[in-house]
Scaffold this motif. Sequence first.
Motif, PDB file in Angstrom:
ATOM      1  N   ARG A 203       7.081 -35.132   2.485  1.00 15.55           N
ATOM      2  CA  ARG A 203       7.908 -34.050   2.187  1.00 15.55           C
ATOM      3  C   ARG A 203       7.439 -32.873   3.990  1.00 15.55           C
ATOM      4  O   ARG A 203       9.037 -32.392   3.865  1.00 15.55           O
ATOM      5  N   LEU A 204       6.235 -32.636   3.336  1.00 13.75           N
ATOM      6  CA  LEU A 204       6.177 -32.189   5.145  1.00 13.75           C
ATOM      7  C   LEU A 204       6.553 -32.303   5.619  1.00 13.75           C
ATOM      8  O   LEU A 204       7.030 -32.154   6.906  1.00 13.75           O
ATOM      9  N   GLY A 205       6.198 -33.739   6.273  1.00  9.56           N
ATOM     10  CA  GLY A 205       7.111 -34.254   7.454  1.00  9.56           C
ATOM     11  C   GLY A 205       8.474 -34.430   7.796  1.00  9.56           C
ATOM     12  O   GLY A 205       9.396 -34.278   9.031  1.00  9.56           O
ATOM     13  N   ILE A 206       8.948 -34.376   6.529  1.00 10.87           N
ATOM     14  CA  ILE A 206      11.024 -33.999   6.627  1.00 10.87           C
ATOM     15  C   ILE A 206      10.673 -32.450   7.097  1.00 10.87           C
ATOM     16  O   ILE A 206      11.578 -32.283   7.831  1.00 10.87           O
TER      17      ILE A 206
ATOM     18  N   GLY B 240      11.873 -37.319  -7.000  1.00  8.18           N
ATOM     19  CA  GLY B 240      11.921 -36.972  -5.240  1.00  8.18           C
ATOM     20  C   GLY B 240      12.504 -38.366  -4.600  1.00  8.18           C
ATOM     21  O   GLY B 240      13.072 -37.166  -3.252  1.00  8.18           O
ATOM     22  N   ILE B 241      13.046 -39.055  -4.558  1.00 10.48           N
ATOM     23  CA  ILE B 241      14.162 -39.896  -3.531  1.00 10.48           C
ATOM     24  C   ILE B 241      15.090 -39.176  -4.278  1.00 10.48           C
ATOM     25  O   ILE B 241      15.946 -38.492  -3.239  1.00 10.48           O
ATOM     26  N   ARG B 242      15.587 -38.706  -5.080  1.00  9.90           N
ATOM     27  CA  ARG B 242      16.784 -38.776  -5.490  1.00  9.90           C
ATOM     28  C   ARG B 242      16.688 -36.757  -4.651  1.00  9.90           C
ATOM     29  O   ARG B 242      18.167 -36.819  -4.333  1.00  9.90           O
ATOM     30  N   GLU B 243      16.063 -36.406  -5.063  1.00  9.82           N
ATOM     31  CA  GLU B 243      16.135 -35.290  -4.639  1.00  9.82           C
ATOM     32  C   GLU B 243      16.033 -35.004  -3.062  1.00  9.82           C
ATOM     33  O   GLU B 243      17.118 -34.620  -2.558  1.00  9.82           O
ATOM     34  N   LEU B 244      15.668 -36.113  -2.125  1.00 14.78           N
ATOM     35  CA  LEU B 244      16.074 -35.542  -1.047  1.00 14.78           C
ATOM     36  C   LEU B 244      16.933 -36.620  -0.651  1.00 14.78           C
ATOM     37  O   LEU B 244      17.530 -37.015   0.371  1.00 14.78           O
ATOM     38  N   ARG B 245      18.010 -38.006  -1.263  1.00 15.96           N
ATOM     39  CA  ARG B 245      18.900 -38.131  -1.179  1.00 15.96           C
ATOM     40  C   ARG B 245      19.525 -37.415  -1.123  1.00 15.96           C
ATOM     41  O   ARG B 245      20.539 -36.874   0.456  1.00 15.96           O
ATOM     42  N   GLU B 246      19.911 -36.322  -2.020  1.00 15.20           N
ATOM     43  CA  GLU B 246      20.480 -35.702  -1.722  1.00 15.20           C
ATOM     44  C   GLU B 246      20.612 -34.315  -1.001  1.00 15.20           C
ATOM     45  O   GLU B 246      21.510 -33.830  -0.568  1.00 15.20           O
ATOM     46  N   LEU B 247      19.522 -33.751  -0.320  1.00 16.37           N
ATOM     47  CA  LEU B 247      19.432 -33.454   0.697  1.00 16.37           C
ATOM     48  C   LEU B 247      19.478 -34.189   2.269  1.00 16.37           C
ATOM     49  O   LEU B 247      20.054 -33.050   2.818  1.00 16.37           O
ATOM     50  N   PHE B 248      19.318 -35.261   2.456  1.00 17.75           N
ATOM     51  CA  PHE B 248      20.523 -35.563   3.769  1.00 17.75           C
ATOM     52  C   PHE B 248      21.800 -35.190   3.818  1.00 17.75           C
ATOM     53  O   PHE B 248      22.133 -35.371   4.355  1.00 17.75           O
ATOM     54  N   LYS B 249      22.265 -35.853   2.870  1.00 19.08           N
ATOM     55  CA  LYS B 249      23.793 -35.852   2.622  1.00 19.08           C
ATOM     56  C   LYS B 249      24.393 -34.283   2.323  1.00 19.08           C
ATOM     57  O   LYS B 249      25.158 -33.720   2.796  1.00 19.08           O
ATOM     58  N   MET B 250      23.129 -33.613   1.940  1.00 20.44           N
ATOM     59  CA  MET B 250      23.544 -32.156   2.230  1.00 20.44           C
ATOM     60  C   MET B 250      23.760 -31.796   3.354  1.00 20.44           C
ATOM     61  O   MET B 250      24.874 -30.600   4.560  1.00 20.44           O
TER      62      MET B 250
ATOM     63  N   ILE C  17      16.172 -38.560  12.844  1.00 17.06           N
ATOM     64  CA  ILE C  17      15.629 -39.911  12.795  1.00 17.06           C
ATOM     65  C   ILE C  17      14.721 -39.926  12.346  1.00 17.06           C
ATOM     66  O   ILE C  17      13.276 -39.577  12.003  1.00 17.06           O
ATOM     67  N   LEU C  18      14.907 -40.657  11.436  1.00 14.20           N
ATOM     68  CA  LEU C  18      14.032 -40.757  10.144  1.00 14.20           C
ATOM     69  C   LEU C  18      13.371 -42.264   9.683  1.00 14.20           C
ATOM     70  O   LEU C  18      14.392 -43.008   8.946  1.00 14.20           O
ATOM     71  N   ASP C  19      12.049 -42.248  10.246  1.00 16.46           N
ATOM     72  CA  ASP C  19      11.767 -44.116   9.667  1.00 16.46           C
ATOM     73  C   ASP C  19      10.722 -44.362   7.935  1.00 16.46           C
ATOM     74  O   ASP C  19       9.847 -43.670   8.567  1.00 16.46           O
ATOM     75  N   GLU C  20      12.026 -44.135   7.184  1.00 11.26           N
ATOM     76  CA  GLU C  20      10.702 -44.999   5.639  1.00 11.26           C
ATOM     77  C   GLU C  20      10.860 -43.063   5.346  1.00 11.26           C
ATOM     78  O   GLU C  20       9.524 -43.415   4.883  1.00 11.26           O
ATOM     79  N   PRO C  21      11.642 -42.631   5.267  1.00 12.63           N
ATOM     80  CA  PRO C  21      11.324 -40.885   4.630  1.00 12.63           C
ATOM     81  C   PRO C  21      11.048 -40.992   3.155  1.00 12.63           C
ATOM     82  O   PRO C  21      10.206 -40.247   2.868  1.00 12.63           O
ATOM     83  N   ILE C  22      11.358 -42.000   2.323  1.00  9.43           N
ATOM     84  CA  ILE C  22      11.164 -41.405   1.615  1.00  9.43           C
ATOM     85  C   ILE C  22      10.098 -42.339   0.351  1.00  9.43           C
ATOM     86  O   ILE C  22       9.538 -42.826  -0.325  1.00  9.43           O
ATOM     87  N   ASN C  23       9.399 -42.855   1.613  1.00  7.12           N
ATOM     88  CA  ASN C  23       7.523 -43.360   1.296  1.00  7.12           C
ATOM     89  C   ASN C  23       7.101 -42.598   0.728  1.00  7.12           C
ATOM     90  O   ASN C  23       6.845 -42.135   0.457  1.00  7.12           O
ATOM     91  N   GLY C  24       6.238 -43.299  -0.501  1.00  8.59           N
ATOM     92  CA  GLY C  24       5.294 -42.719  -1.476  1.00  8.59           C
ATOM     93  C   GLY C  24       5.796 -42.006  -2.201  1.00  8.59           C
ATOM     94  O   GLY C  24       4.730 -40.973  -3.100  1.00  8.59           O
ATOM     95  N   LEU C  25       7.536 -41.753  -2.482  1.00  3.40           N
ATOM     96  CA  LEU C  25       7.848 -40.806  -3.590  1.00  3.40           C
ATOM     97  C   LEU C  25       8.156 -41.011  -5.007  1.00  3.40           C
ATOM     98  O   LEU C  25       8.563 -42.688  -4.892  1.00  3.40           O
ATOM     99  N   ASP C  26       7.862 -40.627  -5.897  1.00  3.48           N
ATOM    100  CA  ASP C  26       8.717 -41.619  -6.854  1.00  3.48           C
ATOM    101  C   ASP C  26      10.359 -41.073  -7.512  1.00  3.48           C
ATOM    102  O   ASP C  26      10.549 -40.292  -6.548  1.00  3.48           O
ATOM    103  N   PRO C  27      10.686 -41.776  -8.069  1.00  3.81           N
ATOM    104  CA  PRO C  27      12.320 -42.159  -8.655  1.00  3.81           C
ATOM    105  C   PRO C  27      12.597 -40.233  -8.788  1.00  3.81           C
ATOM    106  O   PRO C  27      14.081 -40.195  -7.515  1.00  3.81           O
TER     107      PRO C  27
END
Length: 307
Positions: A140-143, A167-177, A155-165
């Motif tokens: 999350r801090l890297g993003i 967290g993955i959903r939250e970042l997916r929505e962030l990227f779309k936004m 340019i994001l290489d495997e940005p959701i590594n180590g996240l729970d479901p």
Amino acid sequence: MAYIVKTNQLTKVYDGNEVVSTVDMHVKRGEIYGFLGPNGAGKTTIMKMLTNLAKPTSGEIEIFGEKLTDRSYEVLKRMGTIIEYPIFYEKLTAQENLELHCEYMGYYDKNEIGHVLDLVKLTNVDGKRVRDFSLGMKQRLGIARAIMTKPELLILDEPINGLDPVGIRELRELFKMLSKEYGITIIVSSHILAEIEQMADTIGVINNGRLIAEVSMEHVRHSQTDFIELIVSEGKKAAFILDSQLRITNFKCIDERCIRIYDMSVSQKILSKTLIEHDIEIEEISRKTSSLEDYFLKLINGGGIHA
């Protein structure tokens, strides 16, 4: 067509081994480009070349309409990146790490730090040093660091590594936004194909260093097919019955118990009745639609859907 990123015959050789081969990549302004491929296919190497962390053996890279060179400092300032695992000053806090990032990027709106930490849902970490963060918190801090300076290209290489479901959903929505509201172009790789399917506008599929497909997700969705999935006790026997008794040839044995039937002219009722009459136990029968994973595996395996 306005391309933020273009490559022409991009090639990289390590120790005599061509790990990236003549890749022609096209990323449109404002889109989310999902970069897919098996481990070792060349995704990270290409991302490193796009960010000047590795030099091409041959070929060219064009970003923001300019050829990427050793002196492309201004181009790199317009980008945010996570390549492999994000590295931080472990003894500093998240806030302090982002302040340092702003300093060396020449970005002086430090009031944004709290905002980006909120965006990535990294809260209540005041005074906590990064060395005490979990892997997911570091991601999350890297993003947050990648988007801190309001880049035009992420340019994001495997940005959701180590996240729970969650967290993955939250970042997916962030990227779309970020893509839709801020017009940020995003190139993102992930081994979780279902996530790419839900957020990408275009996918690029790479295998053995070669870009084997670059298609819109709209095209993928239009090419998706319905099929009947059977889970049975005896897959080989069931396949024989499908062929010999029902004259179905358009099916695929996924494993010893799972069969996918792409001939939709035969009803589930007839299928069930015929298999039961031949003493084949049906554990599950359902109608499904092929996914991005099916499309991806079909491309990687270089085959069709027939048995």
